[in-house]
Design a protein around this motif. Structure first.
Motif, short mmCIF file in Angstrom:
data_model
loop_
_atom_site.label_atom_id
_atom_site.label_comp_id
_atom_site.label_asym_id
_atom_site.label_seq_id
_atom_site.Cartn_x
_atom_site.Cartn_y
_atom_site.Cartn_z
N LEU A 169 0.89 -1.33 0.10
CA LEU A 169 0.08 0.06 -0.08
C LEU A 169 1.02 1.41 -0.08
CD1 LEU A 169 -2.67 -0.86 2.46
CD2 LEU A 169 -3.04 -0.66 0.12
N GLU A 170 2.12 1.17 0.75
CA GLU A 170 2.89 2.21 0.77
C GLU A 170 3.21 2.53 -0.62
OE1 GLU A 170 3.05 0.76 4.90
OE2 GLU A 170 3.08 -0.17 2.81
N GLN A 171 3.47 1.54 -1.56
CA GLN A 171 4.07 1.97 -2.84
C GLN A 171 3.04 2.67 -3.74
OE1 GLN A 171 5.55 -2.33 -3.47
NE2 GLN A 171 7.01 -1.38 -4.54
N LEU A 173 0.71 4.63 -2.39
CA LEU A 173 0.55 5.71 -2.01
C LEU A 173 1.72 6.88 -2.49
CD1 LEU A 173 0.20 5.38 2.01
CD2 LEU A 173 -1.47 6.33 0.32
N SER A 174 2.95 6.40 -3.07
CA SER A 174 4.08 7.12 -3.57
C SER A 174 3.88 7.29 -5.13
CB SER A 174 5.17 6.45 -3.21
OG SER A 174 5.35 5.33 -4.02
N MET A 175 2.89 6.64 -5.88
CA MET A 175 2.74 6.55 -7.20
C MET A 175 2.17 8.00 -7.34
SD MET A 175 0.96 2.91 -8.12
CE MET A 175 1.94 1.34 -7.79
N SER A 176 2.58 8.51 -8.56
CA SER A 176 2.01 9.79 -9.31
C SER A 176 0.56 9.53 -9.54
CB SER A 176 2.68 10.35 -10.26
OG SER A 176 2.54 9.34 -11.50
N PRO A 177 -0.42 10.61 -9.40
CA PRO A 177 -1.72 10.40 -10.12
C PRO A 177 -1.76 9.93 -11.41
CG PRO A 177 -1.48 12.33 -8.62
CD PRO A 177 -0.10 11.99 -9.08
N VAL A 318 6.15 15.92 -4.33
CA VAL A 318 6.06 14.80 -3.10
C VAL A 318 4.50 14.07 -2.87
CG1 VAL A 318 6.51 14.43 -0.95
CG2 VAL A 318 7.99 15.73 -1.96
N LYS A 319 4.32 13.08 -3.00
CA LYS A 319 2.94 12.58 -2.82
C LYS A 319 2.77 12.03 -1.50
CE LYS A 319 4.29 11.05 -6.26
NZ LYS A 319 5.73 11.27 -7.12
N TYR A 320 3.72 11.10 -1.02
CA TYR A 320 3.56 10.42 0.51
C TYR A 320 5.33 10.54 0.87
CZ TYR A 320 2.81 7.01 3.76
OH TYR A 320 2.89 6.08 4.98
N ILE A 321 5.28 11.26 2.02
CA ILE A 321 6.45 11.70 2.40
C ILE A 321 7.38 10.64 2.74
CG2 ILE A 321 7.89 12.34 4.48
CD1 ILE A 321 5.87 14.83 4.82
N TYR A 322 6.95 9.38 3.38
CA TYR A 322 7.89 8.44 3.85
C TYR A 322 8.33 7.41 2.71
CZ TYR A 322 5.63 10.01 7.89
OH TYR A 322 5.25 11.16 9.01
N GLU A 323 7.70 7.50 1.31
CA GLU A 323 8.15 6.75 0.42
C GLU A 323 8.96 7.74 -0.66
OE1 GLU A 323 7.74 3.47 -0.93
OE2 GLU A 323 7.17 3.02 1.14
N ASP A 324 8.38 8.86 -0.92
CA ASP A 324 9.06 9.77 -1.77
C ASP A 324 10.41 10.64 -1.41
OD1 ASP A 324 7.02 9.28 -3.40
OD2 ASP A 324 5.95 11.14 -2.99
N ASP A 391 14.36 4.09 4.94
CA ASP A 391 13.22 2.83 5.33
C ASP A 391 11.82 3.49 5.61
OD1 ASP A 391 15.42 0.96 5.40
OD2 ASP A 391 15.66 1.01 7.65
N GLY A 392 11.76 4.76 5.35
CA GLY A 392 10.44 5.51 5.39
C GLY A 392 9.97 5.55 6.88
N ASP A 393 10.79 5.64 7.80
CA ASP A 393 10.68 5.67 9.44
C ASP A 393 10.18 7.02 9.58
OD1 ASP A 393 11.20 6.33 12.24
OD2 ASP A 393 12.31 4.23 11.93
N LYS A 394 9.06 6.90 10.75
CA LYS A 394 8.36 8.27 10.90
C LYS A 394 9.47 9.22 11.47
CE LYS A 394 4.11 6.92 10.06
NZ LYS A 394 3.21 7.44 9.25
N LEU A 395 10.73 8.95 11.76
CA LEU A 395 11.47 9.84 12.28
C LEU A 395 11.79 10.95 10.75
CD1 LEU A 395 14.01 7.74 14.41
CD2 LEU A 395 12.46 9.42 15.33
#
Length: 532
Positions: A169-171, A173-177, A318-324, A391-395
């Motif tokens: 699902l994270e992938q 979220l990072s896809m462009s529209p 940037v679409k999804y911070i942790y992936e992009d 790793d897409g950590d919340k940090l």
């Protein structure tokens, strides 16, 4: 076609400069249609006789001159961005001073930034002059943000079906529209047995075959079935323009004919075809039930940070911070924006394509370099390294917040010294008290800030006569607090403050965002003092 942006005498007499240039006639027509459709029920625009906008000539650019329409369109794309009570409206004689127009356009630009538009080399005067290429560019960004806003798992859980068995699902979220919409089109084509697939909205859609099948696939039962002639007869038509006209006739039958005309399909206009498909998705997603799963929903803080990054021109968006941010490149771009020249692009940055073997290490090196730059700027990054970013950590959010804070504080650097929170608070309180107000606050967590009084009082102290206190509520409940906060943010943007905080941040007294609000308003006060 590209046409000359010459102005007729009626436009010139309205005070708009005769700025010559070229622009896309197709885009202009598409945007006129969309604005007329989306804002047709707006009573203020009707009263001002600003709608409907004529397709002929430069009527669109004339309509944008006073800033009212642009602000309305921002609100249509992202609701509650602008408190429309704050807009300057013409008097009984239809007159609006250039100063009032300038304020409206300043508000429009700062509101565009707040929703994630990349506004570069565009000032309020450019919008007042209604320079066609700049206006159309900004209009497209606003419209695009609105169209793409609901292409999310939250709004359409069925999008999960577009993933293959190896994707997360994270992938998604990072896809462009654009990528998601291509997958959606292919999913719908497969449902109706069409063997065609699309990889773009240019060459792949020119013959209208994809659209013919797509409309049949998504047409709801209460509006269909729609006929394109029998499909076998449709595909015997050799004239691509006639094919496109038949497709649009069926799109109109389900009220989804927006943005494109037959020539735009045949020519493969990427921008307008993307908008057409996005609007069709928003109206008729036609996705199967995805079953039960946990939806990853963007938090308010993540949304604010994402909009801030995009407003600075993060490429790709940037679409999804942790992936992009995993490859470190967007972060390094932002470091170069907040402290120009700090990034050694030649020697320290690894750029794509990243090979399967060793590519991960190259990306982590970028992320480690980003952490190194943060430490050079005295960021607190204890326990955070490049692996956390990759790793897409919340940090990751902790780093982005400190970048945003650094960027904001640069606006109020005094004699080369970056001000501390207590100095910002002291300056604001002094201004508020000096204006005869009593809404002083002790820190950015002060519960009294929830009513927005300190913010509007500070604005009034900097620009006397700007605040209409009759519009403020008693802030006795959440709804009233929200209304006050929306008005306060709008008025701050109107005087030139680049604020990314949301009304909820003020109503909930989010100390991080509170600091940015007061610092940005303070920067306007600094600029005014320096002019004196």
């Amino acid at each position: 076609p590209l046409v000359s942006a010459s102005w007729d005498s009626s436009v010139l007499s309205s005070g708009i400069n005769a700025e010559y240039g070229t622009y896309s006639e197709e885009e202009k027509l598409a945007f006129v249609d969309w604005i007329n459709f989306r804002l047709e029920k707006d009573e203020q625009l009707k009263t001002l006789r600003m709608l409907p906008i004529a397709e002929d000539g430069e009527a669109l650019f004339k309509a944008l001159h006073n800033g009212i329409l642009m602000n309305k369109l921002v609100n249509d794309s992202v609701n509650d961005t602008v408190d429309e009570r704050a807009l300057n409206m013409p008097d009984a004689n239809g007159k609006l001073s250039i100063f009032k127009i300038q304020e409206n356009q300043t508000l429009a630009l700062n509101s565009c930034l707040a929703i994630g538009c990349y506004v570069i080399s565009i000032g309020a005067q450019d919008l007042i002059d209604a320079k066609p290429h700049l206006c159309l560019g900004l209009l497209w960004q606003i419209i695009r943000i609105g169209l793409m806003a609901k292409i999310t798992l939250k709004d359409c859980p069925g999008l999960r079906a577009l993933l293959d068995e190896y994707e997360s699902l994270e992938q998604l979220l990072s896809m462009s529209p654009e990528e998601i919409l291509c997958r959606w089109v292919n999913y719908q084509l497969n449902k109706v047995g069409c063997k065609r697939t699309v990889k773009n909205f240019t060459s792949d859609i020119k013959d209208s075959e994809v659209y013919a099948h797509l409309l049949c696939a998504v047409c709801p039962e209460d509006k269909g079935p729609i006929g394109l002639e029998p499909l076998n007869q449709f595909f015997q038509i050799q004239d691509l323009t006639k094919r496109a006209e038949l497709v649009l006739k069926n799109a109109e039958a389900i009220e989804a004919r927006s943005f494109v005309r037959a020539r735009d399909i045949v020519s493969g206009n990427q921008k307008l075809n993307l908008a057409f498909v996005a609007n069709l998705f928003n109206m008729y997603p036609a996705m199967d039930d995805a079953g039960e799963f946990e939806i990853i929903e963007e938090t308010r803080e993540e949304k604010t940070m994402r909009n801030w990054m995009n407003s600075l021109g993060a490429t790709p968006r940037v679409k999804y911070i942790y992936e992009d941010l995993k490859d470190g490149l967007a972060i390094l771009q932002l470091f170069d924006k907040i402290k120009p020249g700090c990034v050694d692009w030649q020697k320290r940055v690894n750029t794509p394509p990243f090979k399967a073997l060793g590519g991960k290490m190259k990306q982590i090196e970028n992320c480690n370099y980003a952490i190194e730059l943060g430490k050079e700027l005295s960021f607190v990054l204890v326990g955070i390294d490049g692996n956390n970013l990759h790793d897409g950590d919340k940090l990751t959010l902790a780093l982005v917040w400190q970048m945003m804070r650094f960027y904001t504080l640069q606006l109020i650097t005094h004699d080369g010294k970056v001000l501390k929170d207590n100095e910002i608070i002291a300056w604001c309180n002094e201004k508020i008290t000096g204006a005869g107000k009593d809404s002083n606050f002790s820190n950015f967590k002060d519960a009294s800030l929830a009513n927005s009084r300190a913010i509007v009082d500070l604005i009034e102290a900097i620009r006397p006569g700007h605040i209409n206190y009759d519009l403020l509520t008693a802030a006795s409940n959440d709804e009233e607090k929200f209304l006050n906060a929306k008005y306060a943010i709008t008025m701050a943007r109107k005087i030139g403050a680049r604020i990314f905080a949301l009304p909820e941040d003020i109503a909930d007294v989010n100390p991080k965002m509170m600091m940015t609000v007061f610092a940005c308003i303070m920067s306007v006060g600094f600029a005014k003092d320096q002019m004196k």
